[in-house]
Enzyme design. Structure first.
Site, PDB file in Angstrom:
ATOM      1  N   TYR A 141      36.708 -26.465 -39.519  1.00  0.00           N
ATOM      2  CA  TYR A 141      37.425 -26.470 -40.805  1.00  0.00           C
ATOM      3  C   TYR A 141      36.980 -27.629 -41.702  1.00  0.00           C
ATOM      4  O   TYR A 141      37.227 -27.613 -42.903  1.00  0.00           O
ATOM      5  CB  TYR A 141      38.944 -26.545 -40.589  1.00  0.00           C
ATOM      6  N   LYS A 192      34.930 -22.610 -25.596  1.00  0.00           N
ATOM      7  CA  LYS A 192      34.017 -21.467 -25.521  1.00  0.00           C
ATOM      8  C   LYS A 192      32.687 -22.032 -25.031  1.00  0.00           C
ATOM      9  O   LYS A 192      31.636 -21.900 -25.674  1.00  0.00           O
ATOM     10  CB  LYS A 192      33.908 -20.813 -26.912  1.00  0.00           C
ATOM     11  N   ASP A 224      38.766 -16.621 -25.338  1.00  0.00           N
ATOM     12  CA  ASP A 224      39.089 -15.186 -25.337  1.00  0.00           C
ATOM     13  C   ASP A 224      40.051 -14.872 -24.184  1.00  0.00           C
ATOM     14  O   ASP A 224      41.026 -14.125 -24.347  1.00  0.00           O
ATOM     15  CB  ASP A 224      37.820 -14.321 -25.272  1.00  0.00           C
ATOM     16  N   ASP A 248      44.560 -23.039 -34.155  1.00  0.00           N
ATOM     17  CA  ASP A 248      45.199 -22.363 -35.281  1.00  0.00           C
ATOM     18  C   ASP A 248      45.624 -20.960 -34.851  1.00  0.00           C
ATOM     19  O   ASP A 248      46.764 -20.521 -35.062  1.00  0.00           O
ATOM     20  CB  ASP A 248      44.169 -22.293 -36.426  1.00  0.00           C
ATOM     21  N   ASP A 252      49.607 -19.487 -33.322  1.00  0.00           N
ATOM     22  CA  ASP A 252      50.342 -18.410 -33.996  1.00  0.00           C
ATOM     23  C   ASP A 252      50.691 -17.297 -33.016  1.00  0.00           C
ATOM     24  O   ASP A 252      51.779 -16.716 -33.084  1.00  0.00           O
ATOM     25  CB  ASP A 252      49.531 -17.841 -35.166  1.00  0.00           C
TER      26      ASP A 252
END
Ligand code: NAD
Length: 357
Positions: A141, A192, A224, A248, A252
């Site tokens: 980001y 990852k 994942d 992020d 959620d």
């Protein structure tokens, strides 16, 4: 001793929910003699409308001079057409990076009273209590270079840079290890590392630090799989730590396990323990001004503020107990309402927490 709290209500439902959290803080302050003082500032669309930018340098400085910040939410359709640099969300990024708030703590707790509101079966989620620690000021980001460029063949190409330095990984890892020490001693680091070198380094740093925290059991999981496990068997997790983008998304998903995003608080801390506290949800323009928003995430954020930045754990515990009490009484805002419960407005929910205190 007086403690100063900067209040940034923001946009949409922000002012409505922050008003209730302030009422709860004032009640707690009076009852337990906390000596809280409040200052108010503008952020997001409210600041754009007044100053032409989502967070002024003066507002950032004033926030930094307080002991903690309580924020509502920012954004709304009326500002969506503005240039990206002056959109409301830029105010959030500016305050996070300006105050060095690199550690985002998001608890996802399922209150037993709300087990029916979860999208998962009650037996999968009842008793759920996870803490997601998300790195907040680095990663893709913020990485440079970034942008949209035109290639020689005339085609446009978008690009971002996923970058973490060792020191950035180490400080967020330490926050997570310490959080795990205060909970059930289990830390799952999400990466990852099978594809991305930046997360190979992430994993190496976590492994290097692990011996310093012998009371914490460290494990690693690919993102994942972590997404899958969160909806398959979420209770296997205690503390999860991950980078900005994965955090992020995963936080959620964890939020929805608990039934409503309207219940979830968050804290963003810097190295000195200074923090910004806000609900996990956004400004909910679809229900703004109707007096039906759930103020509990903001009230619970205020409780986290008392615990993590203001060293007032007793007051934090009292507020959390008051929230449980109003849920026990069957009071529900529309987002968490189920049959047999009493539907209440934003203000009624706030007042009920105050009287339960
Ligand atoms: P949102 O979280 O605002 O709303 C998603 C859904 O959840 C909506 O249906 C909303 O009504 C509901 N909801 C959210 N909070 C609630 C509450 N307290 N009580 C009851 N229902 C609630 O997300 P969105 O719709 O994607 O975004 C709306 C705006 O908020 C956008 O401008 C977005 O950029 C901004 N946003 C801000 C933040 C922040 O300030 N930290 C975070 C996310 C989104």
């Amino acid at each position: 001793m007086t403690k100063k709290v900067m209040i940034l209500p923001g946009d949409g439902i922000g002012p409505e929910i922050v008003e209730q959290a302030m009422a709860v803080l004032e009640a707690a302050s009076g009852k337990l003699n906390l000596g809280l003082r409040f200052e108010r500032g503008l952020i997001g669309g409210a600041s754009i409308d007044t100053h032409g930018e989502p967070l002024t340098d003066a507002a950032l400085e004033a926030a930094g001079e307080c002991d903690a910040v309580l924020l509502g939410a920012v954004g709304g359709p009326q500002w969506d057409t503005l240039a990206r640099e002056i959109r409301p969300e830029k105010g959030l990024l500016k305050i996070r990076s300006g105050l060095g708030l690199y550690a985002n703590l998001r608890p996802a707790i399922l209150y037993p009273q709300l087990a029916d509101a979860s999208s998962l079966k009650p037996e999968v989620v009842s008793g759920l209590d996870i803490l997601i620690v998300r790195e907040l000021t680095g990663g893709i980001y913020f990485g440079e270079p970034r942008g949209i460029r035109t290639l020689e063949n005339g085609e446009r190409q978008g690009f971002n840079t996923y970058v973490y330095s060792e020191s950035e990984i180490e400080r967020i890892a330490r926050s997570a290890f310490e959080a795990a020490q205060k909970r059930n001693g289990k830390l799952c680091s999400v990466d990852k590392a099978n594809v991305l070198e930046v997360t190979v380094l992430w994993r190496e740093v976590l492994d290097r630090l692990a011996p310093e925290y012998p009371d914490v059991a460290l494990s690693h999981m690919y993102v994942d799989n972590a997404a899958m496990q969160l909806v398959r068997a979420p209770k296997q997790f205690d503390v999860m730590v991950t980078g900005n983008m994965f955090g992020d998304i995963l936080s959620d998903a964890a939020a929805m396990l608990t039934g409503s995003i309207g219940m979830l608080p968050s804290a963003s801390l810097n190295e000195s323990g200074f923090g910004l506290y806000e609900p996990c949800h956004g400004s909910a323009p679809d229900i703004a001004g109707q007096g039906i928003a759930n103020p509990l995430a903001t009230i619970l954020s205020a409780a986290m503020m008392l615990r993590y930045s203001l060293d007032m754990s007793e007051a934090a515990v009292a507020i959390e107990a008051a929230v449980r009490k109003v849920l026990d009484q069957g009071l529900r805002t529309a987002d968490i309402h189920t049959e047999g419960c009493q539907k209440v407005s934003t203000a009624e929910m706030g007042a009920a927490v105050v009287s339960a205190l």
